[in-house]
Design a protein around this motif. Structure first.
Motif, PDB file in Angstrom:
ATOM      1  N   PRO A  89      11.693 106.990  17.121  1.00 45.32           N
ATOM      2  CA  PRO A  89      11.400 106.225  15.901  1.00 45.32           C
ATOM      3  C   PRO A  89      11.557 104.715  16.042  1.00 45.32           C
ATOM      4  CG  PRO A  89      12.634 108.190  15.334  1.00 45.32           C
ATOM      5  CD  PRO A  89      12.642 108.087  16.841  1.00 45.32           C
ATOM      6  N   TYR A  90      12.298 104.252  17.045  1.00 50.52           N
ATOM      7  CA  TYR A  90      12.396 102.812  17.261  1.00 50.52           C
ATOM      8  C   TYR A  90      11.066 102.221  17.728  1.00 50.52           C
ATOM      9  CZ  TYR A  90      17.538 102.660  16.872  1.00 50.52           C
ATOM     10  OH  TYR A  90      18.832 102.701  16.411  1.00 50.52           O
ATOM     11  N   TYR A  91      10.169 103.082  18.208  1.00 56.29           N
ATOM     12  CA  TYR A  91       8.861 102.642  18.706  1.00 56.29           C
ATOM     13  C   TYR A  91       7.776 103.514  18.067  1.00 56.29           C
ATOM     14  CZ  TYR A  91      11.555  99.918  22.007  1.00 56.29           C
ATOM     15  OH  TYR A  91      12.435  99.009  22.550  1.00 56.29           O
ATOM     16  N   PRO A  92       7.486 103.273  16.777  1.00 54.07           N
ATOM     17  CA  PRO A  92       6.611 104.181  16.020  1.00 54.07           C
ATOM     18  C   PRO A  92       5.201 104.303  16.565  1.00 54.07           C
ATOM     19  CG  PRO A  92       7.081 102.166  14.776  1.00 54.07           C
ATOM     20  CD  PRO A  92       8.000 102.171  15.947  1.00 54.07           C
ATOM     21  N   ALA A  93       4.632 103.239  17.084  1.00 50.36           N
ATOM     22  CA  ALA A  93       3.264 103.316  17.602  1.00 50.36           C
ATOM     23  C   ALA A  93       3.227 103.987  18.970  1.00 50.36           C
ATOM     24  CB  ALA A  93       2.657 101.922  17.684  1.00 50.36           C
ATOM     25  N   GLU A  94       4.184 103.660  19.823  1.00 52.87           N
ATOM     26  CA  GLU A  94       4.192 104.208  21.179  1.00 52.87           C
ATOM     27  C   GLU A  94       4.436 105.716  21.194  1.00 52.87           C
ATOM     28  OE1 GLU A  94       5.180  99.860  21.542  1.00 52.87           O
ATOM     29  OE2 GLU A  94       5.638 101.507  20.165  1.00 52.87           O
TER      30      GLU A  94
END
Length: 381
Positions: A89-94
């Protein structure tokens, strides 16, 4: 580069031994952005011990000192650590495909109730990613990582600096949210969602940046939050935190391992996923028992508050489908949601008696999911 370097070393060793190559022992650096004594450290420390006990590899866990929680995904990608505790969740797009499934974690505490909903959600996430979501595996690959399973938290509850006793109390509060579905819940009750990294929650609560944190009671010790939490309202928002890749490993490191070493790590990861889920549950139960003696008031929500949360979960499924379709380009989001929901129901039945049995849970991970992964090709394409 690491792969090439190891090939050169292996070739040199073969020449010295008259042309007979031998497998190189590995020294694995494992990063966890929680302190020693935390549930995540417990699980990854056991992972390291299991790897060393069953192979010629060495493994060392770095708690906080190597990478913090937000630094861990790019840190594994770039080879700063070989393995680590990744929070998609810290990197929503990745990690959009993985986060779609993680956003459905509130299904774990609606419908059929079990003692440790995290056991069901963690297994459901793990089966979904390994066996039903090639898009999930692709996005881990793009981050130069190999996914090795998910463990989850126990039920999310409210940890606050002000009492939350009624629906009216929920309004106009600032809520720390660690995932998008919990942020939407905060807005639905009339509050404001605030994104704060896990390592910064203590200061955010102490300085009044947030009024309440939405997380499991385990974080009272994981993040030393006993000092800043004054009130706990149980059962709401509900759900668990499922946005976890417990033991992701760098793809180059994985490729450098022998087949036997990969199998050791894979089996150790099944236990690690179970360990983090069990330890989170056990610590949450202990912390809630200890809370009153530390000056924290435990508040039971009203029936109206519980019903609101349950109704929110049902209505939020459509929002999740639309968001991940429109914002992140996820195809067939509705069908994927239905699959995850099916798996949550499946594992509620299979794990209902495993709240305090990490060994049985690890065996379930292996029998139902991880034994079905072909390690001759997995993570190597």
């Amino acid at each position: 580069m690491k792969h090439i370097r190891n090939m050169i070393m292996a070739a040199a060793g073969a020449a010295m031994l008259g042309g007979v190559a031998t497998a190189q022992a590995q020294d694995l650096k494992i990063a966890v952005g929680f302190p020693p004594g935390s549930a995540a450290f417990y699980a990854l420390d056991n992972l390291a011990k299991n790897i060393e006990a069953n192979s010629d590899m060495k493994a060392k866990v770095f708690a906080l000192s190597l990478l913090n929680l937000k630094e861990t995904p790019p840190g594994i990608r770039d080879g700063i650590a070989d393995m680590g505790f990744v929070l998609p969740p810290y990197y929503p797009a990745e990690y959009a495909e993985t986060n779609l499934a993680a956003n459905l974690s509130m299904l774990a505490t609606t419908g059929e109730q079990i003692e440790s909903p995290g056991t069901a959600m963690g297994a459901a996430m793990t089966e979904y990613v390994f066996l039903h979501c090639p898009e999930c595996l692709t996005e881990h690959k793009r981050m130069n990582q190999v996914y090795l399973g998910t463990g989850t938290s126990p039920t999310y509850i409210l940890h606050c600096t002000t009492p939350i006793r009624t629906m009216a109390d929920l309004k106009n509060k600032k809520y720390r949210s660690g995932a998008a579905n919990f942020g939407r819940w905060a807005e639905a009750v009339g509050g404001t969602k605030v994104s704060v990294p896990g390592n910064d929650i203590y200061e955010a609560m102490a300085q009044g940046v947030v009024d309440c944190g939405m997380f499991s009671a385990t974080e009272l010790t994981n993040l030393q939050l006993f000092d800043v939490t004054k009130y706990i309202t149980t059962k709401i928002p509900g759900g668990v935190f499922a946005g976890v890749a417990t033991n992701n490993i760098n793809r180059d490191t994985w490729a450098d391992l022998t087949p036997e070493q990969r199998e050791v790590i894979f089996k150790a990861s099944a236990r690690s996923n179970a360990d983090v889920t069990w330890k989170y549950y056990a610590d949450a139960k202990r912390n809630l028992n200890d809370a009153p003696d530390k000056g924290i008031e435990i508040i039971e929500p009203t029936e109206e508050m519980v019903k609101f949360s349950n109704d929110f979960v049902e209505s939020d499924l459509k929002v999740i489908a639309e968001q991940f379709t429109n914002d992140y380009g996820v195809d067939n989001a509705q069908a994927k949601i239905e699959k995850v929901a099916e798996l949550v129901d499946k594992y509620k039945k299979l794990t209902k008696d495993m709240a305090d049995d990490p060994e049985a849970l690890a065996q379930l991970y292996w029998d139902e999911i991880m034994s079905k992964v072909d390690l001759t090709t997995y993570g190597l394409d």
